[in-house]
Write a protein that holds these residues in place. Structure first.
Motif, PDB file in Angstrom:
ATOM      1  N   ARG A 105      -7.699  -6.569   2.231  1.00  0.00           N
ATOM      2  CA  ARG A 105      -7.917  -5.264   2.713  1.00  0.00           C
ATOM      3  C   ARG A 105      -8.427  -4.002   1.383  1.00  0.00           C
ATOM      4  NH1 ARG A 105      -4.693  -2.469   6.181  1.00  0.00           N
ATOM      5  NH2 ARG A 105      -3.930  -4.844   6.230  1.00  0.00           N
ATOM      6  N   GLN A 140       1.000  -1.216   0.289  1.00  0.00           N
ATOM      7  CA  GLN A 140       0.015  -0.519  -0.179  1.00  0.00           C
ATOM      8  C   GLN A 140       0.832   1.426   0.066  1.00  0.00           C
ATOM      9  OE1 GLN A 140      -0.315   2.830   3.021  1.00  0.00           O
ATOM     10  NE2 GLN A 140      -2.549   3.336   1.739  1.00  0.00           N
ATOM     11  N   TYR A 170      -8.170   4.920   8.581  1.00  0.00           N
ATOM     12  CA  TYR A 170      -7.568   4.251   6.929  1.00  0.00           C
ATOM     13  C   TYR A 170      -8.656   5.438   6.510  1.00  0.00           C
ATOM     14  CZ  TYR A 170      -3.856   0.339   7.319  1.00  0.00           C
ATOM     15  OH  TYR A 170      -2.870  -0.174   7.041  1.00  0.00           O
ATOM     16  N   TYR A 179      -9.352  -0.357   1.258  1.00  0.00           N
ATOM     17  CA  TYR A 179      -9.525   1.068   2.590  1.00  0.00           C
ATOM     18  C   TYR A 179     -10.492   1.795   2.099  1.00  0.00           C
ATOM     19  CZ  TYR A 179      -4.274  -1.135   2.083  1.00  0.00           C
ATOM     20  OH  TYR A 179      -3.038  -1.765   2.290  1.00  0.00           O
ATOM     21  N   SER A 211      -5.144   7.248   3.789  1.00  0.00           N
ATOM     22  CA  SER A 211      -4.800   6.042   3.286  1.00  0.00           C
ATOM     23  C   SER A 211      -3.334   6.088   3.300  1.00  0.00           C
ATOM     24  CB  SER A 211      -5.460   5.417   1.761  1.00  0.00           C
ATOM     25  OG  SER A 211      -5.588   6.840   1.213  1.00  0.00           O
ATOM     26  N   ASN A 270     -11.171  -7.275   5.883  1.00  0.00           N
ATOM     27  CA  ASN A 270     -10.568  -6.745   6.188  1.00  0.00           C
ATOM     28  C   ASN A 270      -9.541  -7.441   7.060  1.00  0.00           C
ATOM     29  OD1 ASN A 270     -10.463  -4.521   3.977  1.00  0.00           O
ATOM     30  ND2 ASN A 270     -11.466  -3.759   5.925  1.00  0.00           N
TER      31      ASN A 270
END
Length: 542
Positions: free
Chosen positions: A263, A191, A287, A265, A291, A258
């Protein structure tokens, strides 16, 4: 995806099918299109000196310019490209000869591949690459797009060709394959790396054909295209965890949970599922708000921790277009999982080092230098060939790491060659046999840097550089003392800086070779008052 072929030749030899396109200068390559006045010529030269132009052969027929450029991106700025698709070849020009040497050295140790097909990389005998922009328009547009992304900017909206390259993104979803996966790669690492190019909406990770893979969805297809252009072929950690990126046929991911495998977001309220740890409410709120939490320095904000018990706080820094990401996350990953995860358990931990200066080299100096990248257990200088030595590291991963950093470096005036040995261990001499001190067992040495799990030394694994990091400096030692000490090691001290309240310092020698020599001579040097100086290579400059 089928298993990757392991046999590949990389190096200095030139094959007879090296087709070079000449301009009026014999030291440049020119794209000549259909101009019949310029003939294709087959070269028979078997060797070429280092050059910033690299010749790449045996490329898949469907290869794109982006995929060829990606081979060079981890090593520096790519300044030009010439595709010879009819011959399955390409020429790639890097910004500096040093970057090209690093690239060839790296791909000697790690198999280069494009679309899972092994390719051949070698120096070209040409010193620069001249291309006709009208005939090589698409390749130049891709190169500009990559450069714009590398430099942290956005492509020029006035350039219609460049716009078309970036706009040609079939999906906002990328399929990511991690090759050479020596250390764990978490959702948070992915991420952070990809969020530099746009908003990451969803990630799903899974294992297929014994390879770790991920699907990652951006909010916009153009962000996926920019990320693919810039990151395909890059390493997450030093010399391993290589990103192979392509577009997925999917245009939207359906994430149900999650946890540490998937996940969404945009939906922090999703359950963990399958007994996996869920994000706590504070994390979910964070989150939802931001992000890009992983840009926060370690310890300064909440991190989602995986089952391995370490936090991911990878911070990517770009210099000259090259990614240097061996930082906190790599250290944590190494500390938590110094293990082989990609089928390399059969990899020998023994290195063969050749072209040594036999009048200067000692087992102790090799132990100290290679000890920067792993715990050397035994060192043996060969009795009948004293310019070569065997070095047994703790495991195959450390051997790979040392090889990728030290192959091609200059030591005692000679460029050393480091390869994996076929030996599984270094044998000690029979008891009572005098081998003239050529073999030494360092198994119980107190100087091993990586014996202690979680050691900060995992954060300090960098390529050899002219700048050295000094620690454990006594309070009464002055800058003049250290300048004199390192000058006496044979070299010129160009710059110096104390920090951390005089306990640490950065010291810059005039060349990398001088820094290597100083590290071998002065690491663990007794400074008095029970202080032994610790020396390592630094990524910083003064």
């Amino acid at each position: 995806m089928e298993s990757i072929v392991s046999d590949v030749a990389v190096g200095m030899k030139r094959g007879s099918d090296d087709l070079s396109l000449y301009s009026t200068s014999p030291n440049s390559v020119t794209a000549n299109g259909n101009d019949s006045s310029k003939k294709l010529r087959v070269e028979d030269r078997m060797e070429s000196p280092p050059s910033r132009v690299l010749h790449i052969r045996k490329l898949p027929s469907e290869v794109s310019e982006t995929e060829v450029i990606a081979l060079g991106l981890p090593f520096g700025k790519v300044t030009n490209i010439l595709m010879l698709k009819g011959k399955n070849q390409a020429f790639l020009e890097l910004g500096t000869e040093e970057a090209a040497v690093t690239m060839v050295n790296y791909y000697t140790a790690v198999m280069p591949q494009v679309r899972n097909v092994p390719v051949f990389i070698q120096f070209s005998n040409h010193k620069e690459l001249k291309t006709d922009s009208t005939l090589n328009q698409r390749a130049q547009a891709v190169l500009q797009a990559v450069s714009a992304v590398q430099d942290g900017g956005s492509p020029n909206s006035d350039n219609s060709t460049l716009d078309s390259v970036l706009a040609h993104a079939p999906s906002p979803v990328l399929r990511i394959i991690i090759d050479n996966m020596f250390y764990p790669v978490t959702l948070d690492v992915l991420q952070q790396i990809f969020s530099k190019f746009g908003t990451v909406m969803k990630i799903i990770t899974f294992t297929k054909n014994n390879q770790f893979q991920a699907l990652l969805q951006f909010s916009e297809p153009v962000n996926a295209q920019q990320a693919r252009l810039s990151l395909d072929g890059q390493n997450i950690y030093n010399s391993c965890c290589t990103l192979r990126i392509d577009f997925s046929k999917l245009v939207n991911l359906n994430v149900k949970y999650n946890n540490d495998k998937s996940r969404d977001y945009t939906r922090p309220e999703l359950p963990a599922g399958d007994g996996q740890p869920a994000l706590d409410p504070a994390m979910a709120a964070a989150y939802n708000k931001d992000s890009s939490l992983l840009g926060t320095p370690s310890g300064m904000g909440p991190h989602y921790s995986n089952g391995g018990g370490f936090q991911s706080s990878l911070s990517l820094s770009q210099g000259g277009g090259a990614i240097n990401p061996m930082s906190a996350a790599a250290a944590a990953a190494a500390a938590a999982g110094r293990m082989v995860l990609s089928g390399n358990s059969g990899c020998s931990g023994v290195l063969l080092v050749s072209n040594l200066n036999e009048e200067m080299v000692t087992p102790q100096s090799l132990f100290t230098l290679f000890g920067v990248y792993g715990d050397a257990q035994r060192v043996k200088i060969l009795y009948n060939k004293k310019d070569s030595a065997l070095i047994q590291m703790s495991d195959g991963n450390q051997a790979q790491l040392a090889m990728s950093h030290l192959n091609g470096q200059k030591m005692h005036g000679k460029i050393i060659r480091v390869t994996l040995s076929k030996h599984q261990a270094v044998q000690l001499p029979r008891e009572g046999l005098d081998d003239q001190g050529l073999t030494k067992d360092f198994t119980n040495s107190p100087l091993h840097r990586f014996k202690k799990p979680g050691s900060k030394n995992f954060q300090n694994i960098f390529p050899p550089s002219a700048t050295l990091h000094l620690s454990n400096v006594p309070e009464d030692v002055t800058e003049e003392d250290l300048r004199l000490l390192f000058s006496n090691a044979g070299g010129i001290v160009k710059a110096f800086k104390f920090f951390q309240g005089h306990k640490m310092a950065l010291l810059q020698m005039s060349t990398v070779e001088e820094a290597i020599q100083a590290l071998m001579d002065l690491h663990n040097y007794d400074m008095g008052s029970n202080h032994h100086l610790k020396v390592s290579f630094s990524k910083s400059t003064i």
